[in-house]
Motif scaffolding. Structure first.
Motif, short mmCIF file in Angstrom:
data_model
loop_
_atom_site.label_atom_id
_atom_site.label_comp_id
_atom_site.label_asym_id
_atom_site.label_seq_id
_atom_site.Cartn_x
_atom_site.Cartn_y
_atom_site.Cartn_z
N ASP A 1 1.67 -9.98 -5.14
CA ASP A 1 2.20 -9.19 -4.02
C ASP A 1 1.19 -9.20 -2.89
O ASP A 1 -0.02 -9.09 -3.12
CB ASP A 1 2.42 -7.73 -4.45
CG ASP A 1 3.60 -7.62 -5.40
OD1 ASP A 1 4.52 -8.46 -5.30
OD2 ASP A 1 3.57 -6.72 -6.25
N ILE A 2 1.70 -9.38 -1.73
CA ILE A 2 0.83 -9.22 -0.55
C ILE A 2 1.30 -7.98 0.19
O ILE A 2 2.46 -7.89 0.59
CB ILE A 2 0.90 -10.44 0.37
CG1 ILE A 2 0.38 -11.67 -0.38
CG2 ILE A 2 0.06 -10.20 1.65
CD1 ILE A 2 0.43 -12.95 0.42
N ASN A 3 0.41 -7.05 0.34
CA ASN A 3 0.76 -5.78 0.94
C ASN A 3 -0.11 -5.53 2.16
O ASN A 3 -1.28 -5.23 2.04
CB ASN A 3 0.57 -4.67 -0.10
CG ASN A 3 0.97 -3.31 0.45
OD1 ASN A 3 1.54 -3.22 1.54
ND2 ASN A 3 0.67 -2.27 -0.32
N SER A 4 0.43 -5.73 3.33
CA SER A 4 -0.34 -5.50 4.57
C SER A 4 -0.02 -4.12 5.12
O SER A 4 1.15 -3.71 5.16
CB SER A 4 0.01 -6.56 5.62
OG SER A 4 -0.30 -7.84 5.14
N GLN A 5 -1.05 -3.44 5.55
CA GLN A 5 -0.85 -2.12 6.15
C GLN A 5 -1.60 -2.05 7.48
O GLN A 5 -2.69 -2.59 7.60
CB GLN A 5 -1.39 -1.01 5.24
CG GLN A 5 -0.60 -0.86 3.94
CD GLN A 5 -1.12 0.26 3.07
OE1 GLN A 5 -2.30 0.62 3.15
NE2 GLN A 5 -0.26 0.82 2.25
#
Lengths: 112, 140
Positions: free
Chosen positions: A2-6
């Motif tokens: 998973d790539i989770n950008s915030q």
């Protein structure tokens, strides 16, 4: 994977002052700065562009706020007074080299 | 010789700037502005020291000023406790501290600064150079 950008936006508080920053007014400034740092806001810009006079008590309030902000990983930056008389205290004490100072609040905020 | 008497509290010290402005009235506007801001800051810091350090809250501060062609002499008298000049902290700019910059500021603004204990009173005497900014530059 998973790539989770915030995206996080830094909170910067700009505090504008006018008139004289002397022993009488420095208490209120100190209280305002302390209220912000105790609330977890430790990126502060104090706009001194319309300040007419700063004495050592006023400088002391700003230094105390700056130290507290830096201890918390932030900073207290200053918009340079346009009045030469108000700028003089920073030059004489060489605090113009200790504080990050700039010509506008927008410039100081965007430089963070 | 011009005199000003003020109560020994910070609020009263705001009368110093307007008083100094009248003292400097004989000067041309450019010199008055340039010198006035330096003198106001230095005398204000001296008076603040008197209020803060001499335990003279019930007392008054007496200021005297004398302007000549070449200098301005300002005396500050208070009837508070004797001042221990050596007790003023020396600021260390590598370790920014919260207090102790008043005397550092004053010493950079005056030609000379003297302290005496006279007749149960503290007497500070500050002398400032008076530049003649109105003079046109010499022709080369």
């Amino acid at each position: 994977m998973d790539i989770n950008s915030q995206t996080h936006r830094l909170e910067v508080v700009v505090i504008g002052l006018t008139g004289r920053l002397d022993a009488i007014e420095s208490g209120a400034v100190r209280t305002t700065l302390t209220d912000h740092t105790e609330a977890g806001r430790h990126r502060l810009v104090v706009d001194l562009s319309r300040i007419e006079f700063v004495d050592s008590a006023g400088l002391a309030a700003l230094v105390q706020g700056m130290k507290r902000c830096r201890q918390d990983g932030g900073d207290l930056r200053l918009v340079t007074p346009t009045d030469p008389a108000a700028r003089r205290v920073f030059e004489l004490t060489k605090f113009d080299r200790v504080f990050t100072m700039g010509d506008s609040a927008e410039g100081l905020v965007s430089g963070w | 010789m011009s005199e000003l008497s003020v109560d020994s509290n910070h609020e009263a010290l705001r009368a110093i700037g307007p008083w100094l402005s009248t003292v400097l009235d004989p000067l041309d506007e450019l010199t008055k502005t340039s010198l006035g801001t330096r003198v106001e800051l230095a005398v204000h810091e001296l008076a603040t020291n008197s209020v803060d350090h001499s335990n003279s809250s019930a007392a008054t501060l007496l200021l005297r000023a004398e302007l000549t062609d070449a200098s301005l002499r300002v005396e500050l008298l208070d009837d508070g406790d004797a001042v221990d000049v050596s007790s003023f902290p020396e600021p260390d700019l590598d370790q920014p501290q919260v207090r102790g910059y008043g005397m550092m500021i004053i010493e950079q603004l005056v030609r000379s600064l003297d302290y005496e204990r006279v007749g149960g009173r503290n007497r500070w005497t500050a002398v400032f150079d008076v530049p003649n900014l109105a003079d046109p530059p010499a022709e080369s």
